[in-house]
Design a protein around this motif. Structure first.
Motif, PDB file in Angstrom:
ATOM      1  N   GLY A   1       0.907  -1.304  -0.068  1.00 10.64           N
ATOM      2  CA  GLY A   1      -0.018  -0.039  -0.003  1.00 10.64           C
ATOM      3  C   GLY A   1       0.750   1.181   0.166  1.00 10.64           C
ATOM      4  N   THR A   2       0.155   2.380  -0.322  1.00  9.85           N
ATOM      5  CA  THR A   2       1.057   3.657  -0.417  1.00  9.85           C
ATOM      6  C   THR A   2       1.447   4.071   0.919  1.00  9.85           C
ATOM      7  OG1 THR A   2      -0.367   4.290  -2.275  1.00  9.85           O
ATOM      8  CG2 THR A   2       0.696   6.010  -1.306  1.00  9.85           C
ATOM      9  N   VAL A   3       0.576   3.862   2.080  1.00  8.58           N
ATOM     10  CA  VAL A   3       1.294   4.380   3.146  1.00  8.58           C
ATOM     11  C   VAL A   3       2.287   3.410   3.861  1.00  8.58           C
ATOM     12  CG1 VAL A   3      -1.087   5.608   3.531  1.00  8.58           C
ATOM     13  CG2 VAL A   3      -0.711   3.327   4.398  1.00  8.58           C
ATOM     14  N   SER A   4       2.516   2.350   3.226  1.00  6.63           N
ATOM     15  CA  SER A   4       3.527   1.266   3.906  1.00  6.63           C
ATOM     16  C   SER A   4       4.980   1.785   3.496  1.00  6.63           C
ATOM     17  CB  SER A   4       3.077  -0.070   3.198  1.00  6.63           C
ATOM     18  OG  SER A   4       1.633  -0.620   3.712  1.00  6.63           O
ATOM     19  N   ASN A   5       5.837   1.391   4.192  1.00  9.14           N
ATOM     20  CA  ASN A   5       7.235   1.245   3.622  1.00  9.14           C
ATOM     21  C   ASN A   5       7.470   0.462   2.444  1.00  9.14           C
ATOM     22  OD1 ASN A   5       7.822   3.071   5.775  1.00  9.14           O
ATOM     23  ND2 ASN A   5       8.238   1.734   7.334  1.00  9.14           N
ATOM     24  N   ARG A   6       8.127   1.202   1.463  1.00  8.26           N
ATOM     25  CA  ARG A   6       8.434   0.379   0.551  1.00  8.26           C
ATOM     26  C   ARG A   6       9.460  -1.034   0.942  1.00  8.26           C
ATOM     27  NH1 ARG A   6      10.398   3.729  -4.564  1.00  8.26           N
ATOM     28  NH2 ARG A   6       8.114   4.367  -4.528  1.00  8.26           N
ATOM     29  N   MET A   7       9.483  -2.051   0.267  1.00  2.74           N
ATOM     30  CA  MET A   7      10.047  -3.369   0.691  1.00  2.74           C
ATOM     31  C   MET A   7      11.641  -2.728   0.481  1.00  2.74           C
ATOM     32  SD  MET A   7       9.775  -6.132   2.167  1.00  2.74           S
ATOM     33  CE  MET A   7       7.921  -6.559   1.880  1.00  2.74           C
ATOM     34  N   ARG A   8      12.661  -3.152   1.300  1.00 10.28           N
ATOM     35  CA  ARG A   8      14.091  -2.890   0.994  1.00 10.28           C
ATOM     36  C   ARG A   8      14.661  -4.045   1.282  1.00 10.28           C
ATOM     37  NH1 ARG A   8      14.329   2.433  -0.554  1.00 10.28           N
ATOM     38  NH2 ARG A   8      12.503   3.845   0.196  1.00 10.28           N
ATOM     39  N   ARG A   9      15.093  -5.029   0.376  1.00  4.16           N
ATOM     40  CA  ARG A   9      16.016  -6.068   0.291  1.00  4.16           C
ATOM     41  C   ARG A   9      16.708  -6.258  -0.730  1.00  4.16           C
ATOM     42  NH1 ARG A   9      12.461 -10.863   3.531  1.00  4.16           N
ATOM     43  NH2 ARG A   9      11.612  -9.762   5.029  1.00  4.16           N
ATOM     44  N   ASP A  10      17.803  -6.907  -0.877  1.00  8.84           N
ATOM     45  CA  ASP A  10      18.725  -6.913  -1.965  1.00  8.84           C
ATOM     46  C   ASP A  10      17.897  -7.820  -3.028  1.00  8.84           C
ATOM     47  OD1 ASP A  10      20.718  -5.734  -0.965  1.00  8.84           O
ATOM     48  OD2 ASP A  10      21.646  -7.474  -0.211  1.00  8.84           O
ATOM     49  N   GLU A  11      17.224  -8.948  -2.771  1.00  8.82           N
ATOM     50  CA  GLU A  11      16.621  -9.492  -3.732  1.00  8.82           C
ATOM     51  C   GLU A  11      14.895  -8.956  -4.020  1.00  8.82           C
ATOM     52  OE1 GLU A  11      15.347 -11.344   0.302  1.00  8.82           O
ATOM     53  OE2 GLU A  11      16.753 -10.197  -0.564  1.00  8.82           O
ATOM     54  N   VAL A  12      14.692  -7.693  -3.829  1.00 13.86           N
ATOM     55  CA  VAL A  12      13.458  -7.202  -3.790  1.00 13.86           C
ATOM     56  C   VAL A  12      13.278  -5.873  -4.415  1.00 13.86           C
ATOM     57  CG1 VAL A  12      11.255  -6.423  -2.645  1.00 13.86           C
ATOM     58  CG2 VAL A  12      12.303  -8.724  -2.090  1.00 13.86           C
ATOM     59  N   CYS A  13      12.594  -5.647  -5.527  1.00 14.73           N
ATOM     60  CA  CYS A  13      12.147  -4.327  -6.042  1.00 14.73           C
ATOM     61  C   CYS A  13      10.851  -3.921  -5.338  1.00 14.73           C
ATOM     62  CB  CYS A  13      12.419  -4.272  -7.538  1.00 14.73           C
ATOM     63  SG  CYS A  13      11.924  -2.704  -8.074  1.00 14.73           S
ATOM     64  N   GLY A  14      10.797  -3.008  -4.421  1.00 13.36           N
ATOM     65  CA  GLY A  14       9.580  -2.655  -3.694  1.00 13.36           C
ATOM     66  C   GLY A  14       8.881  -1.576  -4.530  1.00 13.36           C
ATOM     67  N   HIS A  15       7.401  -1.486  -4.583  1.00  9.24           N
ATOM     68  CA  HIS A  15       6.608  -0.717  -5.148  1.00  9.24           C
ATOM     69  C   HIS A  15       5.459  -0.113  -4.222  1.00  9.24           C
ATOM     70  CE1 HIS A  15       8.594  -1.488  -9.436  1.00  9.24           C
ATOM     71  NE2 HIS A  15       8.530  -2.635  -8.749  1.00  9.24           N
ATOM     72  N   ARG A  16       4.834   0.764  -4.539  1.00 10.88           N
ATOM     73  CA  ARG A  16       3.712   1.168  -3.644  1.00 10.88           C
ATOM     74  C   ARG A  16       2.629   1.385  -4.526  1.00 10.88           C
ATOM     75  NH1 ARG A  16       6.447   5.353   0.586  1.00 10.88           N
ATOM     76  NH2 ARG A  16       7.123   6.020  -1.338  1.00 10.88           N
ATOM     77  N   GLY A  17       1.249   1.341  -4.032  1.00  8.60           N
ATOM     78  CA  GLY A  17       0.149   1.616  -4.814  1.00  8.60           C
ATOM     79  C   GLY A  17      -0.873   0.573  -4.832  1.00  8.60           C
ATOM     80  N   LEU A  18      -0.801  -0.519  -4.090  1.00  7.06           N
ATOM     81  CA  LEU A  18      -1.565  -1.652  -4.054  1.00  7.06           C
ATOM     82  C   LEU A  18      -3.004  -1.476  -3.914  1.00  7.06           C
ATOM     83  CD1 LEU A  18      -1.625  -4.769  -4.136  1.00  7.06           C
ATOM     84  CD2 LEU A  18      -1.350  -4.787  -1.492  1.00  7.06           C
ATOM     85  N   GLU A  19      -3.490  -0.343  -3.275  1.00  3.84           N
ATOM     86  CA  GLU A  19      -4.871  -0.039  -3.277  1.00  3.84           C
ATOM     87  C   GLU A  19      -5.365   0.508  -4.520  1.00  3.84           C
ATOM     88  OE1 GLU A  19      -2.646   3.952  -1.705  1.00  3.84           O
ATOM     89  OE2 GLU A  19      -2.321   1.612  -1.572  1.00  3.84           O
ATOM     90  N   TRP A  20      -4.598   0.607  -5.471  1.00  2.98           N
ATOM     91  CA  TRP A  20      -5.243   1.255  -6.789  1.00  2.98           C
ATOM     92  C   TRP A  20      -5.124   0.153  -7.804  1.00  2.98           C
ATOM     93  CZ3 TRP A  20      -7.402   5.444  -5.827  1.00  2.98           C
ATOM     94  CH2 TRP A  20      -7.034   6.390  -4.840  1.00  2.98           C
TER      95      TRP A  20
END
Length: 326
Positions: free
Chosen positions: A95-114
């Motif tokens: 979600g937009t209000v959540s912290n973006r996922m930050r791990r080496d193996e992950v590319c984090g995105h926000r906007g799940l609610e949309w």
């Protein structure tokens, strides 16, 4: 010898928290026989493909989340550009209000609610149309994909949802999505029925050259109702079939023999069969030769073909691009 694990943990990735709750000790969780695909997760076997890596990540992820972008496309069997396939990161959306996922193996995105979410292999995945719109972020100069990659992905999504219109509605639901110009240009060029990305590219070559658009993966029967086969590209009035011959499926001697039997059935019933290979799409001289052959078979004048427009396109035409601010 390491102590045995509870049977419920043997056939799936499991979180450290779940294992501790079942009485597994921290020492056992540090055992050399266990794999650590991501923080807080263990597996008894190494994750060997994208699906296994996604399942391992989901075992300890905080909800709500969904796999998105390239990862969602691959889980949905939507074709992506080679450079995108080489992306080893898992794309995760929260979600937009959540912290973006930050791990080496992950590319984090926000906007799940949309976005809309579905389940694929029991994993939360951004739905096909929203995933296609998200791929627009990855198209353009300096990015891993181009216009034709987006159209090929759009064809696959249109097959999944049964129509092209839902892709347009997915774009309209967004406020200024990245890549909107290319997405908007691509939509009228997407079709239901293409069976592979290379079939899409071959179709684009044909129509960009100015030849009539074929039916896609269309069944063909004789005048006596004998089944002749299913043609990749079919022009019924002209009785012409175009067949894309991919290396993966058509290179073996057995498959080539089967193809020739099928082609002969068409020819015996007065259909012209024209094989198309990848060089016809990507190599200028081969492309021109194949388009001339198609034009003659279709009763079109080869002199009218737009050879210079028939090749692969990375960008939408200039008149569709957003002017730069200067």
């Amino acid at each position: 010898m390491e102590p045995s694990l509870p049977p419920s943990l043997l056939a799936r990735p499991f979180s450290v928290r779940d294992a501790l709750g079942l009485g597994v000790t921290e020492d056992r969780l540090r055992g050399a026989d266990l794999w650590r695909p991501t923080h807080g997760v263990r597996t008894t076997d190494p994750p060997l493909d994208l699906l296994e890596r996604a399942r391992a990540f989901a075992a300890a992820s905080r909800w709500p989340f969904a796999f998105s972008h390239v990862t969602a496309a691959q889980l949905l069997d939507v074709p992506v550009a080679e450079q995108m396939e080489a992306d080893c990161q898992l794309h995760i959306m929260r979600g937009t209000v959540s912290n973006r996922m930050r791990r080496d193996e992950v590319c984090g995105h926000r906007g799940l609610e949309w976005r809309r979410t579905i389940y694929v292999h029991d994993l939360p995945v951004i739905d096909p149309c929203d995933t296609w719109v998200d791929l627009g972020e990855m198209v353009g100069a300096g990015k891993p994909a181009g216009l034709d990659d987006l159209i090929a992905a759009g064809d696959a999504v249109a097959n999944l949802v049964g129509a092209v219109e839902p892709l347009g509605r997915a774009v309209e639901r967004r406020v200024r999505p990245r890549g909107k110009v290319t997405l908007t240009y691509a939509i009228p060029r997407i079709r239901v029925g293409s069976a592979s990305a290379m079939e899409t590219r071959a179709r684009l070559m044909i129509i960009r050259a100015g030849l009539p658009e074929p039916l896609l993966n269309e069944p063909v029967v004789s005048e006596s109702d004998e089944w002749l086969g299913c043609g990749d590209f079919v022009w019924r009035k002209e009785r012409v079939v175009g067949e894309y011959q991919g290396v993966r499926w058509h290179s073996s001697a057995e498959q080539q023999a089967a193809d020739e039997i099928r082609f002969e059935r068409f020819r015996r019933n007065d259909w012209t069969v024209i094989p198309i290979v990848s060089d016809d799409v990507f190599v200028d001289a081969d492309r021109q030769e194949r388009l001339i052959e198609l034009a003659v078979a279709l009763g079109r004048d080869p002199e009218t073909l737009a050879f210079n427009e028939a090749g692969p396109q990375f960008h939408a035409p200039q008149q569709f691009r957003r002017p730069r601010r200067g």
